[in-house]
Design a protein around this motif. Structure first.
Motif: not given
Ligand SMILES: C[S@@+](CC[C@H](N)C(=O)[O-])C[C@H]1O[C@@H](n2cnc3c(N)ncnc32)[C@H](O)[C@@H]1O
Length: 251
Positions: A42-54
């Protein structure tokens, strides 16, 4: 432009707390050299949270111990960083189906930026979009300063930084042959976190997050020896467990 329903930091907290990955991201096998990577659906916007390096949060000492016993193919999943004046490491060497550990690295033109979020006094490595990202794009970010052999093999147009990958450094692999399997972690980490001071306690609310850009992050790496087994899990995408997603956070 899409209007955000939830601010990025709040979104990060929601997913971090749930221990789940966000919708809109998928794992793809790229090739034998790069292995797997994360791609947007899906599209993401600049600044969006994407994921955690878990992964497992461990101390510098435990990190050093694991470096001595881990096979090279596991060391690449150890993400070292500075938090609260100390060195910590998130060890994501365990295949757990989470997305964060599979992000690829570029030095420039990356789609994401890693930040350290202080959530309830503990550091969490979170990736945020550094530009608008279209569906089908790869999530990549700068791992930090490190000399990885594969950096030398990477398309030079992408690499804007000269790295000394090819110079032997005798002590880089003190115990390569010690353990080819994933050793059982000796200590678990949560108990080792310092008592939260008042400032850290405050950080449980979204507004009080401390954010640190990962220019401070140094990923200690093993770059001086070819890593023929760097992708021991190339075939894993076929049997990769379905990552847990967090629909509750994705509104
Ligand atoms: C944290 S892992 C990323 C996931 C890995 N691709 C996999 O399939 O398990 C880091 C490893 O990915 C590979 N990698 C990451 N970025 C790369 C790049 N730009 N070019 C080639 N290989 C890369 C290197 O082998 C590195 O050791």
């Amino acid at each position: 432009m899409r209007r955000r329903l939830i601010p990025p930091r709040e979104d990060a907290v929601c997913h971090v707390s749930a221990g789940r990955d966000k919708l809109g991201l998928d794992i793809h096998y790229i090739n034998a050299f790069k292995g797997r990577g994360i791609f947007t659906t899906v599209p993401f916007q600049k600044g969006d949270f994407l994921l955690e390096y878990r992964g497992k949060l461990i101390t510098k000492e435990e990190c050093e111990r694991r470096h001595r016993v881990y096979h090279d193919s596991l060391k690449v999943f150890m993400f070292e960083f500075k938090f609260d004046g100390k060195l910590w490491c998130v060890d994501a060497s365990q295949e757990d189906g989470s997305l964060g550990r599979l992000g690829l690295m570029w030095l420039s033109l990356t789609s994401a930026k890693m930040k350290i979020l202080n959530i309830n006094g503990k550091p969490h490595l979170c990736l945020f979009a550094s530009r608008d990202i279209s569906p089908g794009e790869e999530i990549d970010y700068n791992y930090g300063d490190s000399d990885w052999l594969w950096r030398c093999k990477t398309e030079t147009s992408q690499i804007q930084k000269t790295v000394s990958c090819l110079k032997p450094q005798p002590n880089s692999f003190p115990n390569n042959d010690l353990d080819l399997k994933h050793p059982e972690p000796e200590r678990d980490l949560d108990e080792e976190m310092p008592q939260q001071d008042s400032e850290a306690m405050h950080s449980s609310s979204v507004q009080d997050f401390e954010e640190t850009e990962t220019s401070q992050i140094q990923k200690t790496v093993s770059c001086l020896k070819p890593q023929p087994n760097s992708f021991p899990n190339n075939d894993l995408d076929l049997k990769h467990p379905e990552p847990e997603r967090s629909p509750g956070c994705d509104v």
